[in-house]
Design an enzyme around this catalytic site. Structure first.
Site, PDB file in Angstrom:
ATOM      1  NE  ARG A   1      -3.545  -0.493   2.867  1.00 25.12           N
ATOM      2  CZ  ARG A   1      -4.434  -0.459   3.531  1.00 25.12           C
ATOM      3  NH1 ARG A   1      -4.225  -1.253   4.577  1.00 25.12           N
ATOM      4  NH2 ARG A   1      -5.161   0.560   3.863  1.00 25.12           N
TER       5      ARG A   1
ATOM      6  CG  ASP B   1     -12.685  -0.883   3.503  1.00 26.72           C
ATOM      7  OD1 ASP B   1     -11.529  -1.287   2.830  1.00 26.72           O
ATOM      8  OD2 ASP B   1     -12.788   0.228   4.086  1.00 26.72           O
TER       9      ASP B   1
END
Ligand code: EPU
Length: 417
Positions: A121, A304
């Site tokens: 990330r 998510d």
């Protein structure tokens, strides 16, 4: 080691109230660093990440009083202390310390973030933003060193519309000289929440929630009181759990607008949805249709919720394809679901899910949302006990999970070994 034990097969019934948004809270707490007087945050979720953030602020010299869902932060005594290690390493969102400290002190040393590492990330867009504002940014032995003589507003085009980069640039630019324009900004509701707090502190930010955000820098910010928006991912997780167990649950304290991409998909599957001003009722049905889902940036389907949705799609008839266009390989839940008997294969950015029955098994959560997916899967299995380890990840995003699920009639408990 703690684990969650689940005897499933019971339809969830009743009402669950959603707490404040984690991904707002962990940006709003560091945003308080930018103020010169007390910031009060209401509707805070009781999460381990929030506790770590309060520890970080106290280490810097702030006075933090956290009682229930309210946190009072007095940042007036904060000093610019280097934080190459320690609690910043426990959090992904400690990158917000960079923007907040840079905005207030024009310098910061912050260790590279930890948190859920489901894939690389990068934070290159955050750094590009800080540099555009006039900061020198270097990576020295795993810590980011930031320094600026002064911060000056600039026009910044984000290569990817990153939530973290958008918020981080807003934090630094709020106290820069002149105007900053962020183009291709992320539009997630948490960004509007942070802009609302900063504006209540005296900042001048327009356009949050659109792809162009304009920040007029000011020299000083003051304290204020702010109530955090409800957690749309927690809400979505309970909606999915209600449907997966063919239950009937009222999810209270939500903003239905934030849930649109999920409600549309659930309706397409044949799940009953009733929307009210601040709540949503999910009505399970005996049979669900397969659907294809694409996780995208907001207002698209939330990445998510991609892992929890995988578990729900195992309960549908036929083959569903779930693709994630935000993260290329966020599928650590899949091998664990396969251990529970799910028929899923991953091809590139997509999981191909064939509906069918799941079995109880011992499974491990490798990240927060993977953990939510496994709990939902366990709730659908009526024979045997599903054991989920990696509870520390789940605790990062779901407060009162066990008591909420038990209140809805689930047979779930924590066990310590
Ligand atoms: N990206 C870059 N460069 C950057 C920043 C991001 O290439 O400088 C890429 C990422 O690799 C990713 C995409 O851009 O492919 C989006 O990343 P983004 O920056 O938007 O994510 P984030 O700010 O690191 C937040 C949430 C995540 C949530 C994402 C997307 C926090 C602390 N985290 O992450 O939440 O998945 O936005 O909505 O706010 C979670 O809650 O489980 C979680 C992982």
């Amino acid at each position: 080691m703690e684990k969650l034990m689940i005897t499933g097969g019971r339809p969830l019934q009743g009402t669950v109230s959603i707490s404040g948004a984690k991904n707002s809270a962990i940006a709003l707490i560091p945003a308080a660093i930018l103020a010169e007087s007390e910031v009060i945050l209401d509707n805070l979720p009781l999460l381990s990440d929030v506790a770590v953030y309060s520890e970080i602020l106290e280490e810097l010299g702030a006075t933090v009083a956290w009682e229930g869902s309210q946190m009072k932060i007095d940042p007036s005594s904060i000093k610019s202390i280097p934080m190459p290690n320690g609690p910043v390493k426990k959090l992904r969102a400690s990158y917000y310390m960079m923007g907040a400290m840079l905005g207030r002190f024009k310098e910061a040393i912050i260790g590279l973030p930890g948190g859920c590492n489901f894939e690389p990330r990068p934070i290159d867009q955050h750094i590009k933003g800080f540099e555009a504002l006039g900061a020198t940014v270097t990576n020295e032995h795993g810590a980011i060193h930031l320094h600026a003589k002064e911060l000056r507003g600039n026009k910044i085009y984000l290569d990817v519309s990153s939530v973290g980069a958008t918020i981080n640039i807003m934090l630094a630019a709020a106290r820069a000289k002149g105007a900053t324009i962020i183009e291709n900004a992320a539009k997630e509701p948490e960004i509007i929440d942070v802009a609302t707090l900063l504006n209540s502190m005296g900042a001048i930010i327009k356009g949050a929630g659109t792809e162009t955000i304009r920040i007029e820098g000011v020299s000083e910010l003051h304290g204020c009181r702010h109530s955090i928006i409800p957690d749309r991912i927690q809400a979505g997780t309970y909606m999915i759990a209600a449907a997966a167990t063919r239950g009937n649950v009222l999810i209270d304290n939500v903003i239905p607008k934030h849930m649109e991409a999920l409600t549309a998909k659930m309706q397409e599957m044949g799940i009953g949805i009733e929307e009210y001003d601040e709540s949503i009722r999910v009505l399970g049905a005996p049979r669900y249709e397969h659907v294809d889902v694409k996780a995208l940036v907001y207002p698209g389907f939330a990445t998510d919720l991609q892992s929890p949705m995988t578990s729900l799609l195992t309960q549908a008839q036929g083959v569903s394809v779930l693709s994630d266009f935000v993260y290329s390989n966020r599928f650590k839940h899949v091998p664990e679901l396969v251990r529970m008997g799910a028929k899923i294969r991953v091809e590139g950015r997509s999981a191909i899910i064939e509906g069918g029955h799941l079995n109880a098994a011992k499974v491990k959560a490798a990240d927060l949302r993977a953990g939510a997916a496994l709990v939902i899967a366990g709730l659908t299995v009526s024979e045997g006990v599903t054991e989920v380890t990696g509870v520390e990840y789940i605790d990062r995003g779901y407060d009162h999970l066990v008591s909420n699920l038990r209140h809805l009639g689930a047979d779930v408990w924590r066990q310590t070994e």
